[in-house]
Design a protein around this motif. Structure first.
Motif, mmCIF file in Angstrom:
data_model
loop_
_atom_site.group_PDB
_atom_site.id
_atom_site.type_symbol
_atom_site.label_atom_id
_atom_site.label_comp_id
_atom_site.label_asym_id
_atom_site.label_seq_id
_atom_site.Cartn_x
_atom_site.Cartn_y
_atom_site.Cartn_z
ATOM 1 N N ARG A 62 -5.460 1.220 -1.463
ATOM 2 C CA ARG A 62 -4.638 0.003 -1.342
ATOM 3 C C ARG A 62 -5.040 -1.011 -2.414
ATOM 4 O O ARG A 62 -4.184 -1.643 -3.036
ATOM 5 N N HIS A 63 -6.337 -1.158 -2.647
ATOM 6 C CA HIS A 63 -6.774 -2.101 -3.683
ATOM 7 C C HIS A 63 -6.276 -1.664 -5.070
ATOM 8 O O HIS A 63 -5.891 -2.504 -5.892
ATOM 9 N N ARG A 64 -6.284 -0.353 -5.313
ATOM 10 C CA ARG A 64 -5.780 0.134 -6.606
ATOM 11 C C ARG A 64 -4.296 -0.227 -6.752
ATOM 12 O O ARG A 64 -3.850 -0.704 -7.791
ATOM 13 N N LEU A 65 -3.540 -0.026 -5.673
ATOM 14 C CA LEU A 65 -2.108 -0.350 -5.707
ATOM 15 C C LEU A 65 -1.881 -1.848 -5.892
ATOM 16 O O LEU A 65 -0.971 -2.265 -6.621
ATOM 17 N N LEU A 66 -2.710 -2.668 -5.227
ATOM 18 C CA LEU A 66 -2.586 -4.133 -5.364
ATOM 19 C C LEU A 66 -2.797 -4.539 -6.832
ATOM 20 O O LEU A 66 -2.051 -5.348 -7.388
ATOM 21 N N MET A 91 -7.826 -8.945 -2.875
ATOM 22 C CA MET A 91 -8.949 -8.235 -2.254
ATOM 23 C C MET A 91 -8.948 -8.444 -0.742
ATOM 24 O O MET A 91 -8.303 -9.363 -0.237
ATOM 25 N N GLY A 92 -9.690 -7.566 -0.083
ATOM 26 C CA GLY A 92 -9.867 -7.739 1.359
ATOM 27 C C GLY A 92 -8.753 -7.069 2.132
ATOM 28 O O GLY A 92 -8.486 -5.882 1.966
ATOM 29 N N ASP A 93 -8.079 -7.863 2.970
ATOM 30 C CA ASP A 93 -7.066 -7.283 3.868
ATOM 31 C C ASP A 93 -5.636 -7.605 3.440
ATOM 32 O O ASP A 93 -4.703 -7.444 4.230
ATOM 33 N N ILE A 94 -5.459 -8.065 2.213
ATOM 34 C CA ILE A 94 -4.117 -8.493 1.786
ATOM 35 C C ILE A 94 -3.141 -7.313 1.833
ATOM 36 O O ILE A 94 -3.368 -6.279 1.198
ATOM 37 N N PRO A 95 -2.041 -7.457 2.609
ATOM 38 C CA PRO A 95 -1.057 -6.375 2.648
ATOM 39 C C PRO A 95 -0.249 -6.310 1.345
ATOM 40 O O PRO A 95 0.026 -7.348 0.741
ATOM 41 N N LEU A 96 0.138 -5.103 0.945
ATOM 42 C CA LEU A 96 0.949 -4.916 -0.267
ATOM 43 C C LEU A 96 2.222 -5.766 -0.210
ATOM 44 O O LEU A 96 2.648 -6.358 -1.183
#
Ligand code: PLP
Length: 359
Positions: free
Chosen positions: A268-272, A338-343
């Motif tokens: 998810r972080h990579r996608l963000l 970072m953290g819990d941020i939704p896409l």
């Protein structure tokens, strides 16, 4: 309270409402059986998060306090500080304030530290450093250093130097392998990738780091690693901790490790990161080396507009993005992802940024 995030500062980052609720639970004594049980679960999960079988513990302090503690426990005389931005330079400020002899190995703002050049530097001063400091993710520029390769360069060229790693804006957002990478101290305050309110710092420390601390008679009291180790062995802490943070950390580690899972979180972080860079490419330049672009924070330089104007315009529309930092304050703005941020939340913010900055 909503699960939608409009806050994109690179720390403190957005905290989920379910985690905020944990902070308002009733107090327990920090010498009670309930606390020991809470601590036990957290410390087992920290070993998974750091990927270590060695010592882990929790300090009620922000990350800077534990950076100082790492130097106080592990460096008697001389340290090599690798720098590539404002937070890696903080190691230098602290080391100098402790009266340590410091050498600086500077990669320049926006670059990652080059492992071959670091190896050459160490080879020319073999055995000269008690420790080398590394910064996993330089939050001021959005650069991720390759800690595995840098640590192996230190091991190869300066085997007696301990490797001290600031993973403040990396841990739980970017993979970490403390034992496999042969690190000695790794620390992260919790208001970044772990997505808790600020106030505590998690630490992993090697047997060699503990051995080194043992040789230092004057480690101070509050930040004495040996005392943290001793207390952790009986599921405890040396002084009254921020108990609300322990509740929140326990819940968040369960979420990170068993609900979202670490591989999915890193993906998810990579996608963000990829979404941030791709969607802003029309109207900004990536301020740092794209080959080391961080999965947790991106520093962007507007092509036609002014960074502060963009930030204020976003604020007026209900979205907070990060200012530039240090010598890049005027030139850049930063998006913390970072953290819990939704896409989905990032996508919505980028739609608005597109209108504000993209024209
Ligand atoms: N190191 C890095 C990479 C950071 O980003 C920060 C804070 O932003 C720090 C250290 C300092 O941490 P703290 O603010 O928890 O003391």
């Amino acid at each position: 309270m909503t699960d939608q995030c409009k806050f994109f500062v690179p720390g403190p980052t957005w905290v989920r409402p379910a985690i905020l609720q944990e902070l308002s639970r009733p107090m327990i004594g920090h010498r009670s059986a309930e606390f020991k049980e809470l601590f036990h679960g957290i410390n087992a999960d920290l070993k998974t998060l750091f990927a270590t079988k060695q010592d882990t513990f929790i300090v009620t302090s922000s990350g800077t306090g534990v950076m100082q503690a790492a130097l106080e426990n592990c460096v008697a005389r001389r340290v090599l500080v690798t720098t590539c931005g404002a937070f890696s330079e903080r190691w230098l400020t602290i080391a100098e304030s402790l009266g340590l002899e410091c050498d600086r190995f500077d990669a320049g703002w926006g670059n990652a530290v080059n492992p071959d050049a670091l190896a050459d530097h160490l080879a020319s001063r073999r055995g000269n450093y008690d420790a080398v400091t590394l910064t996993h993710n330089e939050t001021s520029t959005g650069v991720t250093n390759d800690i595995a390769i840098l640590a192996s360069a230190v091991r190869e060229e300066s085997p007696d130097s301990l490797v001290l790693v600031d993973a403040v804006s990396a841990l739980a957002g970017i993979p970490m392998a403390f034992d496999q990478w042969n690190l000695d101290v790794c620390l992260a305050s919790v208001q970044k990738g772990i997505a808790l309110p600020p106030g505590i710092t998690v630490v992993a420390a090697s047997a060699a780091a503990m051995e080194r601390a043992r040789k230092h008679p004057y480690r101070g009291t509050y930040f004495d690693f040996l005392e943290y180790k001793k207390q952790a062995e009986s599921d405890s802490v040396p002084a009254t901790p921020s108990i609300p943070h322990f509740y929140a950390l326990a819940k968040q580690l369960t979420h990170i490790i068993r609900e979202e899972t670490l591989p999915a979180r890193f993906e998810r972080h990579r996608l963000l990161r990829d979404m941030t860079i791709e969607r802003t490419a029309k109207y900004t330049r990536l301020a740092s080396d794209p080959a080391h672009a961080s999965m947790t924070v991106t520093a962007l330089e507007p092509v036609a507009s002014d960074a502060e104007t963009i930030r204020y315009a976003m604020k007026e529309r209900g979205f907070t993005i990060g200012a530039g930092y240090g010598q890049w304050k005027e030139r850049t703005f930063r998006i913390g992802h970072m953290g819990d941020i939704p896409l989905k939340s990032l996508e919505q913010m980028l739609d608005v940024l597109d209108k504000v900055a993209g024209g």
